[in-house]
Design a protein around this motif. Structure first.
Motif, PDB file in Angstrom:
ATOM      1  N   PRO A   1       0.832  -1.205   0.000  1.00 35.41           N
ATOM      2  CA  PRO A   1       0.000   0.000   0.000  1.00 35.41           C
ATOM      3  C   PRO A   1       0.865   1.252   0.000  1.00 35.41           C
ATOM      4  CG  PRO A   1       0.212  -0.806   2.225  1.00 35.41           C
ATOM      5  CD  PRO A   1       0.971  -1.780   1.346  1.00 35.41           C
ATOM      6  N   ASN A   2       0.247   2.422  -0.248  1.00 42.91           N
ATOM      7  CA  ASN A   2       0.994   3.660  -0.066  1.00 42.91           C
ATOM      8  C   ASN A   2       0.860   4.104   1.384  1.00 42.91           C
ATOM      9  OD1 ASN A   2      -1.430   5.132   0.235  1.00 42.91           O
ATOM     10  ND2 ASN A   2      -1.508   5.648  -1.936  1.00 42.91           N
ATOM     11  N   ALA A   3       1.572   5.172   1.729  1.00 38.64           N
ATOM     12  CA  ALA A   3       1.648   5.575   3.129  1.00 38.64           C
ATOM     13  C   ALA A   3       0.284   5.935   3.707  1.00 38.64           C
ATOM     14  CB  ALA A   3       2.612   6.757   3.267  1.00 38.64           C
ATOM     15  N   ALA A   4      -0.526   6.679   2.936  1.00 37.41           N
ATOM     16  CA  ALA A   4      -1.839   7.077   3.435  1.00 37.41           C
ATOM     17  C   ALA A   4      -2.710   5.857   3.706  1.00 37.41           C
ATOM     18  CB  ALA A   4      -2.513   8.014   2.438  1.00 37.41           C
ATOM     19  N   GLU A   5      -2.705   4.914   2.784  1.00 38.65           N
ATOM     20  CA  GLU A   5      -3.496   3.695   2.968  1.00 38.65           C
ATOM     21  C   GLU A   5      -2.975   2.884   4.149  1.00 38.65           C
ATOM     22  OE1 GLU A   5      -4.108   3.398  -1.887  1.00 38.65           O
ATOM     23  OE2 GLU A   5      -2.578   2.212  -0.853  1.00 38.65           O
ATOM     24  N   ALA A   6      -1.661   2.702   4.223  1.00 39.18           N
ATOM     25  CA  ALA A   6      -1.074   1.881   5.281  1.00 39.18           C
ATOM     26  C   ALA A   6      -1.375   2.447   6.664  1.00 39.18           C
ATOM     27  CB  ALA A   6       0.434   1.772   5.077  1.00 39.18           C
ATOM     28  N   MET A   7      -1.255   3.764   6.822  1.00 38.49           N
ATOM     29  CA  MET A   7      -1.501   4.367   8.131  1.00 38.49           C
ATOM     30  C   MET A   7      -2.971   4.295   8.519  1.00 38.49           C
ATOM     31  SD  MET A   7       1.150   7.592   8.427  1.00 38.49           S
ATOM     32  CE  MET A   7       0.677   8.393   6.895  1.00 38.49           C
ATOM     33  N   ARG A   8      -3.858   4.425   7.561  1.00 37.71           N
ATOM     34  CA  ARG A   8      -5.283   4.321   7.887  1.00 37.71           C
ATOM     35  C   ARG A   8      -5.660   2.889   8.256  1.00 37.71           C
ATOM     36  NH1 ARG A   8      -4.918   8.812   4.891  1.00 37.71           N
ATOM     37  NH2 ARG A   8      -6.477  10.454   5.196  1.00 37.71           N
ATOM     38  N   TYR A   9      -5.106   1.918   7.544  1.00 41.21           N
ATOM     39  CA  TYR A   9      -5.440   0.525   7.865  1.00 41.21           C
ATOM     40  C   TYR A   9      -4.872   0.094   9.213  1.00 41.21           C
ATOM     41  CZ  TYR A   9      -7.766  -1.003   3.594  1.00 41.21           C
ATOM     42  OH  TYR A   9      -8.684  -1.191   2.581  1.00 41.21           O
ATOM     43  N   THR A  10      -3.744   0.640   9.613  1.00 38.02           N
ATOM     44  CA  THR A  10      -3.091   0.196  10.850  1.00 38.02           C
ATOM     45  C   THR A  10      -3.287   1.159  12.020  1.00 38.02           C
ATOM     46  OG1 THR A  10      -1.008   1.278  10.252  1.00 38.02           O
ATOM     47  CG2 THR A  10      -1.319  -1.017   9.532  1.00 38.02           C
ATOM     48  N   ARG A  11      -3.830   2.372  11.743  1.00 40.44           N
ATOM     49  CA  ARG A  11      -3.978   3.417  12.759  1.00 40.44           C
ATOM     50  C   ARG A  11      -2.617   3.851  13.293  1.00 40.44           C
ATOM     51  NH1 ARG A  11      -8.357   1.176  10.503  1.00 40.44           N
ATOM     52  NH2 ARG A  11     -10.302   1.822  11.486  1.00 40.44           N
ATOM     53  N   ALA A  12      -1.570   3.693  12.483  1.00 39.82           N
ATOM     54  CA  ALA A  12      -0.229   4.071  12.886  1.00 39.82           C
ATOM     55  C   ALA A  12       0.018   5.547  12.585  1.00 39.82           C
ATOM     56  CB  ALA A  12       0.806   3.212  12.160  1.00 39.82           C
ATOM     57  N   ASP A  13       0.978   6.131  13.299  1.00 41.54           N
ATOM     58  CA  ASP A  13       1.282   7.557  13.149  1.00 41.54           C
ATOM     59  C   ASP A  13       2.292   7.828  12.043  1.00 41.54           C
ATOM     60  OD1 ASP A  13      -0.435   8.219  15.246  1.00 41.54           O
ATOM     61  OD2 ASP A  13       1.150   7.975  16.745  1.00 41.54           O
ATOM     62  N   THR A  14       3.072   6.829  11.658  1.00 41.77           N
ATOM     63  CA  THR A  14       4.087   7.016  10.624  1.00 41.77           C
ATOM     64  C   THR A  14       4.038   5.864   9.635  1.00 41.77           C
ATOM     65  OG1 THR A  14       5.846   5.786  11.746  1.00 41.77           O
ATOM     66  CG2 THR A  14       5.570   8.121  12.339  1.00 41.77           C
ATOM     67  N   PRO A  15       4.537   6.067   8.423  1.00 40.92           N
ATOM     68  CA  PRO A  15       4.598   4.974   7.457  1.00 40.92           C
ATOM     69  C   PRO A  15       5.467   3.821   7.943  1.00 40.92           C
ATOM     70  CG  PRO A  15       4.909   7.081   6.361  1.00 40.92           C
ATOM     71  CD  PRO A  15       4.972   7.353   7.824  1.00 40.92           C
ATOM     72  N   TYR A  16       6.513   4.142   8.701  1.00 44.14           N
ATOM     73  CA  TYR A  16       7.408   3.100   9.193  1.00 44.14           C
ATOM     74  C   TYR A  16       6.694   2.213  10.210  1.00 44.14           C
ATOM     75  CZ  TYR A  16      10.648   6.407   7.092  1.00 44.14           C
ATOM     76  OH  TYR A  16      11.282   7.250   6.220  1.00 44.14           O
ATOM     77  N   ALA A  17       5.968   2.836  11.129  1.00 42.27           N
ATOM     78  CA  ALA A  17       5.206   2.060  12.106  1.00 42.27           C
ATOM     79  C   ALA A  17       4.122   1.240  11.411  1.00 42.27           C
ATOM     80  CB  ALA A  17       4.587   2.986  13.144  1.00 42.27           C
ATOM     81  N   ALA A  18       3.525   1.819  10.358  1.00 48.92           N
ATOM     82  CA  ALA A  18       2.487   1.097   9.619  1.00 48.92           C
ATOM     83  C   ALA A  18       3.065  -0.136   8.947  1.00 48.92           C
ATOM     84  CB  ALA A  18       1.851   2.021   8.584  1.00 48.92           C
TER      85      ALA A  18
END
Length: 415
Positions: A257-274
């Motif tokens: 996924p891209n960063a926006a998608e990954a963070m929304r799916y995981t509720r993470a604050d950063t792309p790395y955490a996602a």
């Protein structure tokens, strides 16, 4: 100069026409292979296009076993006719007429991914529905004769017109208008049979885009038969962003996924955490971050990798996300290290946005080799790509590139 984003605009939404092929999402779709499409009239340029479609370099030659499946990769989805306008100074204004300085046409939709894979030397099989209009004929001919993509599992739908997307590129962004109707389902008597061997066909890998809440049974079937599944995802129109709604995710080897998608799916604050959160769901998680490059986590080994974006003059970003995935799939099947896979995927996407057209802007090995010899090997900042010196030893650096053309096909002059 701009730094290429290797994923498309996440808020662009999903195309209005669902995938067609051996299996349609949410409905039965597999049946006997349709009769071959009627032969197209002979064109003098067909032999030239066919010669261009043959890759000059096989990245899997050293690792492909003698008993490997016939196809390196299989995919299914909707083929659009893309009409691309470039050289616009700004977005069209209501009530006015805008003139573009350039335009082109090419197969789009799932054809972007299929073409990118084929140009990187993978033996590619595509199952899709084609309209029986001139748009469908053009797309079929470009993919089959021009790119060497196998369409034996595709079929033509009488009376169904091809989906069309008009893309307008300006200021490094793009706006799209699409029109199409879902292809009618195949006869219910030929309902999808998960145990049938024909479709999905045996393939080393399969590529798909996951859709929240929409089952794609063929993915589970392919995974059960040993295919490696690579998938990305589009914007969640429901707004729920629930990983559990991606039913096929447990079958995937890699999720991109891209960063926006990954963070929304995981509720993470950063792309790395996602990416680390997604690595708890799939063996390999890749998150693309636009100008900041991409980050990947291999849950099996604990390895991580990151690469920066590549500064390029971006003309048209159509299909860049598909090219990124194709680069990652190709290098994964070749068995490259994670960092090299990530760098290669970003490079292929960066090369693609420097020309207009989705599928016909995808780079081949000659263009990759030319970039390395002209730019990459000379720039200290390109150290991430030093592995190309080893990979490209047998690859020619010159070949006529294929780009989007202004019309659906010029008429051949007689004599």
């Amino acid at each position: 100069m701009s730094t290429v984003s290797t994923r498309e605009n996440p808020q662009a939404g999903s195309p209005p026409v669902s995938g067609q092929g051996c299996s349609q999402p949410g409905r039965p779709g597999r049946g006997p292979v349709a009769p071959p499409h009627p032969a197209h009239p002979a064109h003098p340029r067909q032999a030239h296009r066919a010669a261009l479609s043959r890759p000059l370099f096989d990245p899997l030659a050293a690792v492909r076993p003698s008993d490997a499946p016939r196809w390196d990769v299989y995919l299914t989805g909707t083929v659009f006719l893309d009409i691309i306008f470039t050289g616009l100074d700004s977005a069209p204004v209501r009530g006015t007429e805008s003139w573009a300085r350039g335009m082109g046409s090419s197969p789009g939709g799932i054809a972007n991914m299929a073409t990118a894979l084929a140009r990187l030397g993978l033996r590619t099989s595509l199952a899709a529905a084609f309209g029986d209009d001139m748009y469908g004929d053009y797309c079929r001919e470009e993919l089959e004769a021009g790119e060497g993509i196998d369409l034996s599992l595709s079929h033509t739908v009488p009376g169904w017109h091809s989906p069309v997307t008009v893309s307008m590129a300006y200021e490094g962004e793009r706006t799209m208008i699409s029109h199409g109707h879902e292809a009618p389902p195949k006869n219910a008597a030929t309902a999808y049979d998960p145990d049938a061997p024909e479709c999905p066909p045996p393939a080393t890998a399969c590529v798909s885009s996951l859709v929240p809440g929409r089952a794609q049974e063929w993915i589970a079937t392919a995974a059960r038969r040993g295919s490696r599944i690579f998938a990305d995802v589009g914007w969640d129109e429901t707004g729920r962003w629930d990983l559990a709604a991606l039913a096929e995710l447990p079958h995937c080897e890699a999720f991109l996924p891209n960063a926006a998608e990954a963070m929304r799916y995981t509720r993470a604050d950063t792309p790395y955490a996602a990416a680390h959160a997604l690595a708890e769901q799939v063996p390999v998680a890749v998150v693309t971050m636009g100008a900041d490059g991409a980050y990947a986590v291999d849950a099996r080994t604990g390895e991580t990798a990151t690469v920066p974006g590549i500064a390029v003059e971006a003309l048209d970003t159509t299909g860049a996300g598909d090219v990124f995935v194709a680069g990652f799939v190709t290098s994964s099947l070749a068995g490259w290290p994670l960092a090299d896979r990530l760098a290669f995927a970003g490079l292929t996407a960066a090369l693609s946005v420097q020309e207009f057209g989705g599928s016909l802007s995808a780079p081949g090995w000659p263009e990759i080799a030319a970039w390395w010899r002209r730019v990459g090997s000379q720039e200290p900042s390109c150290g991430h790509y030093a592995f190309l010196s080893r990979i490209l030893t047998d690859c020619a650096a010159s070949s006529p590139p294929r780009r989007a053309v202004p019309t659906l096909g010029f008429r051949d002059r007689e004599g």
